[in-house]
Design a protein around this motif. Structure first.
Motif, short mmCIF file in Angstrom:
data_model
loop_
_atom_site.label_atom_id
_atom_site.label_comp_id
_atom_site.label_asym_id
_atom_site.label_seq_id
_atom_site.Cartn_x
_atom_site.Cartn_y
_atom_site.Cartn_z
N PRO A 171 -28.73 -11.81 -3.10
CA PRO A 171 -27.79 -11.66 -1.99
C PRO A 171 -28.09 -12.63 -0.85
N TRP A 172 -27.06 -13.04 -0.18
CA TRP A 172 -27.27 -13.93 0.97
C TRP A 172 -28.07 -13.19 2.06
N GLU A 173 -27.71 -11.94 2.32
CA GLU A 173 -28.48 -11.14 3.28
C GLU A 173 -29.03 -9.94 2.53
N GLY A 231 -31.97 -8.76 15.89
CA GLY A 231 -31.06 -9.85 15.53
C GLY A 231 -30.84 -9.84 14.02
N TYR A 232 -29.61 -10.05 13.61
CA TYR A 232 -29.24 -10.02 12.19
C TYR A 232 -29.66 -8.71 11.53
N ARG A 233 -29.83 -7.69 12.37
CA ARG A 233 -30.08 -6.32 11.88
C ARG A 233 -31.29 -6.20 10.97
N VAL A 237 -21.17 -30.61 11.87
CA VAL A 237 -22.07 -29.91 10.95
C VAL A 237 -22.94 -28.96 11.77
N LYS A 238 -23.09 -27.73 11.29
CA LYS A 238 -23.82 -26.73 12.08
C LYS A 238 -25.34 -26.97 12.08
N GLN A 239 -25.86 -27.40 10.94
CA GLN A 239 -27.32 -27.51 10.83
C GLN A 239 -27.67 -28.46 9.68
N ALA A 240 -28.94 -28.79 9.60
CA ALA A 240 -29.39 -29.70 8.54
C ALA A 240 -28.90 -29.21 7.19
N PRO A 263 -37.76 -10.30 8.06
CA PRO A 263 -36.40 -10.49 8.57
C PRO A 263 -36.26 -11.82 9.34
N ALA A 264 -35.03 -12.31 9.43
CA ALA A 264 -34.79 -13.60 10.09
C ALA A 264 -35.33 -13.62 11.52
N ARG A 265 -35.37 -12.47 12.17
CA ARG A 265 -35.90 -12.43 13.54
C ARG A 265 -37.21 -11.65 13.61
N VAL A 307 -32.87 -10.06 5.60
CA VAL A 307 -33.71 -11.16 5.10
C VAL A 307 -32.80 -12.22 4.48
N PHE A 308 -32.98 -13.48 4.92
CA PHE A 308 -32.15 -14.60 4.45
C PHE A 308 -33.01 -15.60 3.69
N TRP A 309 -32.41 -16.74 3.36
CA TRP A 309 -33.17 -17.87 2.77
C TRP A 309 -34.23 -18.38 3.73
N ASP A 310 -34.14 -17.97 4.99
CA ASP A 310 -35.10 -18.39 6.01
C ASP A 310 -36.54 -18.22 5.51
N THR A 311 -36.78 -17.11 4.78
CA THR A 311 -38.16 -16.87 4.35
C THR A 311 -38.53 -17.76 3.17
N GLY A 327 -22.26 -24.23 2.03
CA GLY A 327 -23.61 -24.81 2.01
C GLY A 327 -24.35 -24.36 3.27
N PRO A 328 -25.51 -24.92 3.54
CA PRO A 328 -26.22 -24.54 4.78
C PRO A 328 -25.34 -24.75 6.02
N ASP A 329 -24.50 -25.78 5.99
CA ASP A 329 -23.56 -26.03 7.10
C ASP A 329 -22.41 -25.03 6.99
N GLU A 330 -22.51 -23.96 7.77
CA GLU A 330 -21.54 -22.86 7.61
C GLU A 330 -20.20 -23.10 8.29
N TYR A 331 -20.02 -24.28 8.92
CA TYR A 331 -18.70 -24.56 9.52
C TYR A 331 -17.66 -24.79 8.43
N GLU A 385 -26.35 -26.01 16.12
CA GLU A 385 -26.03 -24.68 16.64
C GLU A 385 -26.92 -23.61 16.01
N SER A 386 -27.40 -23.89 14.83
CA SER A 386 -28.37 -22.98 14.22
C SER A 386 -29.77 -23.46 14.58
N SER A 387 -30.63 -22.48 14.85
CA SER A 387 -32.00 -22.84 15.23
C SER A 387 -32.79 -23.37 14.03
N LEU A 388 -32.17 -23.39 12.86
CA LEU A 388 -32.86 -23.90 11.66
C LEU A 388 -32.78 -25.43 11.58
N SER A 389 -32.04 -26.02 12.50
CA SER A 389 -31.71 -27.43 12.35
C SER A 389 -32.72 -28.41 12.96
C1 BGC Z 1 -27.79 -19.89 9.92
C2 BGC Z 1 -28.34 -19.52 8.56
C3 BGC Z 1 -29.52 -18.58 8.75
C4 BGC Z 1 -29.13 -17.38 9.60
C5 BGC Z 1 -30.30 -16.47 9.87
C6 BGC Z 1 -27.43 -18.62 10.67
O1 BGC Z 1 -26.95 -18.96 11.93
O2 BGC Z 1 -26.66 -20.71 9.79
O3 BGC Z 1 -28.77 -20.67 7.88
O4 BGC Z 1 -29.98 -18.15 7.51
O5 BGC Z 1 -28.61 -17.84 10.81
O6 BGC Z 1 -31.30 -17.12 10.57
#
Ligand code: BGC
Length: 696
Positions: A362-364, A308-310, A562-565, A300-302, A313-317, A454-458, A599-603
């Motif tokens: 799926p995205w999530e 967090g995020y319940r 832009v929210k993230q890379a 999971p993302a966390r 599983v995202f593209w994070d992995t 895209g990755p930039d969710e704004y 704003e996203s910790s992925l950036s």
């Molecule tokens: C980010 C996504 C990421 C998700 C889970 C969101 O804030 O924008 O890229 O997949 O958090 O970490």
């Protein structure tokens, strides 16, 4: 009470106690082994947030579809119903080299010293162990419970009960409780066994929502063993004979397993104590998420560190863990991809249900592989106000991310078995999805992809996101390339027949890949999506992270923020496997740095990676800021879990940024950087071989 965090290589020491910071520290001190986890809040404060988790154990919930189940707390220890106020001093040490957490507490009333050692066993994957030593001026009553827990729902205004307690069974020094998950009827058994040394005696106790032991004494030691089992799931139903439990032997086996793992990885950081401590901490938590016995891994993302995020599983992995799991921890990336294989049928159904061909991931994702992104999110409960969430519908780059990770995995492992079993099929189905998703644009004389995020969710509902188009193109090319390559191989022929592939289809993939719209470019700066260059120029005069209120997202979408890379991440991926003109990377990095809020910790770690790649002097600062993410709780949400993608991104910076690793064709190229006295050394695995790399 003042708190203080000290970080050394392989050691994290937290002194003092502050209730407001416990959620944060509880995540940093979480113990896990990829199958089970036990949250690390101070065990003497009776926190119901000290929950446990089992990987892959989900249950239905409104809004988020399914969520990771918070399992009962098993590590809390109550001393005479001790109040937090009687805590005089606390010192907790996470010894990462041995995988052990020690907790020392001095209590004022009664004058008591408490010491415990805890671990989540690396070999016996279902077991948590805790050894408690107490010494006091008075006789104490110690309660050792297994306490039911609940999943918080809607900001904790209410709770969801996923587990129904079915039975409690005491047998001497052992208690076993069974729970049934409400929707899937899975049975989880949690057993606790204690051995006391020096205590008077122990009694059983049971209440409506807890059960366990009460021990009395003044100077004594209690060893506690807790077993988690999914009864109707053979794989996790490890049977351990509880009779001959021996603390010394079991903890030795656990420590040896950790020591061996660290030796294999060979992580050495010299020249900067903070970097050394932080890198070992992120690596430790990543390693804690790998069940080396599991066929597939759902991370999971966390992590298994919070809700967090319940637990989705995202593209994070797939994207962010790619260098660490592909090159440092052998087998890791294969297991991540095995999860995608296991859920490929759901992805095929999802594509069909939404009007496309092939496989749409799926995205999530959750245990069953169906889209679980919430469609809306309540932002104001008083006014019943919700915001729509369109990422599930539009953030389709995930399928391309998986194809990229798959290709990367095959390049670094040469694992034909994986390709035969599922890899090739997955690539083909992903290519079929893209082939049905792109549209031909007469004016542009190109294939375009409309209405995406895209990755930039704004920016929502955009056309021709550079990142998305690049990944779509990459997936189509990769599938075509592999089909051509494997068509010459007898072992793969039956798979190609089974998939019903024709040369027309493969030619079409090549045609689409070549014809995908690449967007506008101004002085080497690539436009993030169509129309981005015309958006309002915001005044982003802040360094570091900036937050945007969800209610203001619409306005932010009208600006260049832009929210993230995004483009920068696409260029990094391209640089790793194909190569990018350095000036292009530099210009885009500089341009988008001005607008990225992180704003996203992925950036941050991705910008740090790009910074190292182009030798920007501020790369080190970005890298250090990324390292602070969980250690200093810079996003304010570490209590909800460990930021897995940040940790993965930090390894991007190390492997691709600092150690200069690239994959070109069939070769692994390395070009470590001189780092002004910072030396990072690690063993990488490439096609079964071990390579020692180090920055100078
Ligand atoms: C980010 C996504 C990421 C998700 C889970 C969101 O804030 O924008 O890229 O997949 O958090 O970490």
């Amino acid at each position: 009470m003042q708190t203080n965090v000290e970080l050394k290589p392989f050691k994290l020491i937290i002194r003092g106690f502050d209730e407001d910071k416990e959620g944060h520290y509880g995540t940093l001190l979480t113990l896990a082994n990829g199958r089970i986890s036990v949250k690390g809040l101070l065990e003497l404060t009776g926190s119901r947030n000290n929950v446990a988790f089992m990987a892959g154990l989900y249950n239905n919930v409104p809004i988020w579809r399914r969520e990771l189940i918070a399992l009962p707390a098993v590590n809390n220890v109550y001393i005479n119903n001790a109040q937090k106020e009687s805590i005089e001093y606390v010192e907790r040490t996470l010894d990462m080299f041995n995988g052990v957490l020690t907790t020392y507490v001095k209590l004022r009333h009664p004058n008591t010293s408490y010491f415990s050692e805890s671990l989540v066993h690396r070999v016996h994957k279902n077991m948590y162990m805790q050894r408690i030593s107490v010494s006091s001026s008075k006789i104490l009553t110690i309660t050792l419970p297994i306490e039911n827990s609940l999943n918080p729902f809607l900001y904790g205004y209410t709770y969801t009960e996923h587990l129904r307690r079915k039975s409690v069974d005491f047998q001497g020094n052992k208690v076993s409780i069974t729970y049934e998950t409400r929707d899937s009827g899975l049975i989880v058994e949690i057993s606790m066994l204690i051995a006391t040394h020096g205590a008077e005696d122990f009694k059983h106790f049971i209440t409506r929502d807890s059960a366990g032991f009460i021990v009395e004494g003044r100077d004594f030691v209690i060893e506690k063993y807790v077993l988690f089992r999914r009864i109707n799931d053979e794989k996790t139903a490890e049977k351990i004979n509880f009779v001959n439990f021996n603390w010394a032997e079991l903890s030795q086996r656990h420590k040896e397993s950790w020591n061996k793992l660290w030796e294999e990885i060979g992580l050495v950081v010299e020249g900067d104590e903070y970097v050394a401590g932080a890198l070992s901490l992120y690596t430790f938590h990543l390693l804690q998420l790998i069940d080396d016995e599991a066929e597939d891994l759902m991370i999971p993302a966390r992590g298994l560190h919070g809700l967090g995020y319940r637990g989705h599983v995202f593209w994070d992995t797939d994207v962010y863990l790619l260098p660490f799991l592909g090159l440092v921890y052998p087998e890791g990336l294969r297991k991540i991809l095995n999860f995608r294989c296991r859920t490929l049928n759901s992805a095929v159904k999802y594509a069909a249900e939404t009007g496309f061909k092939g496989a749409r991931f799926p995205w999530e994702s959750v245990d069953d592989g169906y889209e679980s992104t919430p469609r809306y999110y309540p932002v104001d409960l008083n006014k019943c106000e919700c915001v729509d969430i369109l990422t599930g519908e539009q953030e389709i780059h995930i399928s391309g991310d998986i194809a990229f990770a798959l290709d990367f995995y095959y390049k670094v492992s040469g694992d034909r078995e994986f390709m035969q079993r599922c890899g090739l099929k997955m690539l083909v189905e992903i290519a079929r999805f893209w082939a049905s998703r792109v549209e031909y644009d007469q004016d542009k004389k190109s294939y375009v992809i409309r209405n995406v995020i895209g990755p930039d969710e704004y920016h929502v509902g955009v056309s021709n996101s550079y990142y998305t188009n690049y990944l779509a193109k990459y997936s189509l090319e990769a599938a075509a390339r592999y089909v051509v390559e494997f068509s010459k191989d007898d072992e793969f022929k039956p798979i190609l027949t089974e998939l019903g592939i024709t040369w027309n289809e493969v030619e079409n993939w090549f045609k689409l890949a070549n014809g995908i719209y690449e967007g506008r470019v101004h002085e080497k700066v690539i436009e993030e999506f169509e129309g981005y260059f015309e958006l309002a120029d915001p005044d982003l005069n802040s360094e570091g992270i900036r937050r945007v209120d969800v209610k203001d997202l619409e306005d932010v979408g009208k600006t260049k923020l832009v929210k993230q890379a995004d483009v920068v991440l696409a260029l990094i991926l391209k640089e790793i496997v194909e190569g990018v003109d350095p000036e292009t990377l530099k210009r885009n990095y500089e341009y988008y740095s001005k607008y990225t809020t992180h704003e996203s910790s992925l950036s941050l770690p991705i910008y740090a990676t790009a910074g190292f790649m182009i030798n920007d002097p501020s790369a080190m600062k970005l890298f250090i800021n990324a390292l602070k993410t969980d250690i200093e709780n810079i996003y304010g949400n570490t209590h909800e879990g460990f930021h897995v993608a940040t940790a993965g991104g930090i390894w991007y910076a190390v492997i691709f940024g600092i150690l200069g690793v690239r994959l070109r064709g069939n070769e692994l190229i390395v070009d470590p950087k001189a780092m002004n006295g910072l030396r990072i050394g690690v063993n990488l695995r490439y096609k079964g071989r071990k390579l020692r790399l180090s920055s100078s």
